[in-house]
Design a protein around this motif. Sequence first.
Motif, short mmCIF file in Angstrom:
data_model
loop_
_atom_site.label_atom_id
_atom_site.label_comp_id
_atom_site.label_asym_id
_atom_site.label_seq_id
_atom_site.Cartn_x
_atom_site.Cartn_y
_atom_site.Cartn_z
N ARG A 40 36.54 -45.85 71.78
CA ARG A 40 37.60 -44.85 71.86
C ARG A 40 37.57 -44.00 73.12
O ARG A 40 38.59 -43.57 73.62
N ASP A 95 28.48 -47.67 77.29
CA ASP A 95 29.89 -47.93 77.62
C ASP A 95 30.19 -47.54 79.05
O ASP A 95 29.41 -46.83 79.69
N ILE A 120 34.72 -42.75 79.81
CA ILE A 120 35.03 -41.50 80.52
C ILE A 120 33.80 -40.60 80.72
O ILE A 120 33.83 -39.68 81.52
N SER A 127 40.38 -36.96 71.04
CA SER A 127 39.65 -37.27 69.82
C SER A 127 40.63 -37.48 68.67
O SER A 127 40.55 -38.48 67.94
N GLY A 138 39.66 -39.42 65.65
CA GLY A 138 38.33 -38.78 65.53
C GLY A 138 38.37 -37.54 64.65
O GLY A 138 39.40 -36.89 64.51
N THR A 139 37.22 -37.23 64.03
CA THR A 139 37.14 -36.04 63.17
C THR A 139 36.24 -34.96 63.77
O THR A 139 36.19 -33.84 63.28
N GLY A 140 35.49 -35.36 64.81
CA GLY A 140 34.52 -34.40 65.39
C GLY A 140 33.24 -34.33 64.59
O GLY A 140 32.39 -33.48 64.86
N GLY A 152 31.53 -37.41 63.67
CA GLY A 152 30.78 -38.67 63.82
C GLY A 152 29.36 -38.49 64.34
O GLY A 152 28.39 -38.99 63.74
P1 ADP Z 1 34.95 -37.59 67.34
O1 ADP Z 1 35.38 -37.91 65.98
O2 ADP Z 1 35.79 -36.54 67.97
O3 ADP Z 1 34.75 -38.77 68.20
P2 ADP Z 1 32.10 -37.33 67.48
O4 ADP Z 1 31.18 -36.39 66.75
O5 ADP Z 1 31.88 -38.75 67.25
O6 ADP Z 1 33.55 -36.86 67.15
O7 ADP Z 1 31.92 -37.00 69.01
C1 ADP Z 1 32.02 -35.70 69.46
C2 ADP Z 1 32.61 -35.65 70.87
O8 ADP Z 1 31.70 -36.23 71.79
C3 ADP Z 1 33.87 -36.45 71.01
O9 ADP Z 1 35.00 -35.69 70.65
C4 ADP Z 1 33.89 -36.83 72.48
O10 ADP Z 1 34.41 -35.75 73.23
C5 ADP Z 1 32.40 -36.92 72.82
N1 ADP Z 1 31.93 -38.34 72.82
C6 ADP Z 1 31.31 -38.99 71.82
N2 ADP Z 1 30.98 -40.22 72.20
C7 ADP Z 1 31.42 -40.40 73.46
C8 ADP Z 1 31.38 -41.48 74.42
N3 ADP Z 1 30.84 -42.66 74.13
N4 ADP Z 1 31.94 -41.26 75.64
C9 ADP Z 1 32.49 -40.09 75.94
N5 ADP Z 1 32.56 -39.03 75.09
C10 ADP Z 1 32.03 -39.18 73.87
#
Ligand code: ADP
Length: 445
Positions: free
Chosen positions: A348, A373, A376, A398, A403-405, A407
């Motif tokens: 994502r 990965d 970004i 997200s 996304g839920t924030g 994960g």
């Molecule tokens: P979300 O459901 O928003 O993805 P996560 O808890 O999984 O929530 O991740 C929190 C935040 O960390 C994300 O909103 C994103 O901004 C950042 N993030 C997580 N994984 C990655 C990644 N592989 N590359 C870039 N940013 C990431």
Amino acid sequence: MKKKIYRMLVLIAALAIFFTVVFVTLVYYELFRAQILDDLRTFVLLVKEEAQSGQVERLGEEIAGNGMRLTLTDRDGNVVFDSEADQSRMENHGARPEIAEAAATGEGRAVRRSATLSESTFYYAVRLEDGGVLRVAKDAGSIYSIFARALPFVGMVLAILMALCMLVAHVLTVKLISPIERLAENLDEYNDSGSYEELTPFVRMIQKQHQDIVKNAQMRQEFTANVSHELKTPLTAISGYAELIENGMAEQEDVVRFAHGIHNSAGRLLTLINDIIRLSELDGTEREWSMERLDLYDLASACVEMLALSAEKHHVTIALLGTRESYILGNKQMIEELLYNLCDNAIRYNNEGGSVTVQVCHRRRGTLLLVKDTGIGIPKEHQERIFERFYRVDKSRSKSTGGTGLGLAIVKHIVARHGASLELESEAGKGTTIQVSFPEYRFNS
Ligand code: ADP
């Protein structure tokens, strides 16, 4: 507790005073006794010559005023002279210990209780050249009378000392207790100065626990506020669409669009609620998670397969590298979730044409999982916080990708439950690598 300490101190002081008085009196009485016997000896030796030369009667008269008594016996123990009694009526004295001792060794001594308890009679006897014995006696206070005489004085000292002890005990208990009272009144602003150092580790521990409790409460409150806020958005959307349809304000073609919106928002609610339930399950201690031997490679492979379609949609390639039969001890459902969350994020937050590499391998100290990965990336200032609940770097991205924030918060919990460790390496614009190191798994097969 204050009263208990106070009572103990006073009791200790009273006992100490009592035993000191008894001991000192005994020692002094012993010295007093030795002194009297010594005086009597000096005297009897001095007058021995005179007694031998037949002047015993004159001597008897001379000493009568000094409270002393002189007795002379012949070699058989018959009383020849006594300064206080009629010798003719006196029984034979040969068996009296001091006289028997003097007859045998030259000098003899004895102390006998008088008729009254308060007095003792001290005797000192010497053998004369003709075999007779000259004895001098003196009444003096017994140990009881000395005790009795000392009693008012001792009582006074005791009273003064007790008063002092009570004062000291009071001051001490107040001093001892006041830091604890101060602490109870204001736990957070307590500092070491003015208290005793033994209390410091205890206070530090309580302060830490207190801070943790406050922090936890704050986190819970924040979490609840966040949850409510997150739930509100899709619910508002659902309610809005439904209202439009209800009022007949939607054209036939809009209804499908609105139904799609409702469907999306409901889906979003479901994912959110699922994640919240997961987190609270992982937070709680009630549930026993069954741990088993898992092949991390197999699970990673299943996850990559499951996400292949999503990767394709995002125009991202996903590949699995590493060693088959890389075992860990874990809970299957939790590990699947961990893999899913990490790979899903890697897809994502990727760029079109980017790639995701999942790698599983053995190390000497355990099994490693790497999810890498070319997306970004995460700017340095956000890296520490992305594992917090509801923390997102780019909220709209997200949300738009489902996304839920939560994960990574779930990932962090799962990692902790498995005694594993987590490392993040990321550079904005270049990509992200998350590494999970599971502890070594030994199994018998
Ligand atoms: P979300 O459901 O928003 O993805 P996560 O808890 O999984 O929530 O991740 C929190 C935040 O960390 C994300 O909103 C994103 O901004 C950042 N993030 C997580 N994984 C990655 C990644 N592989 N590359 C870039 N940013 C990431």
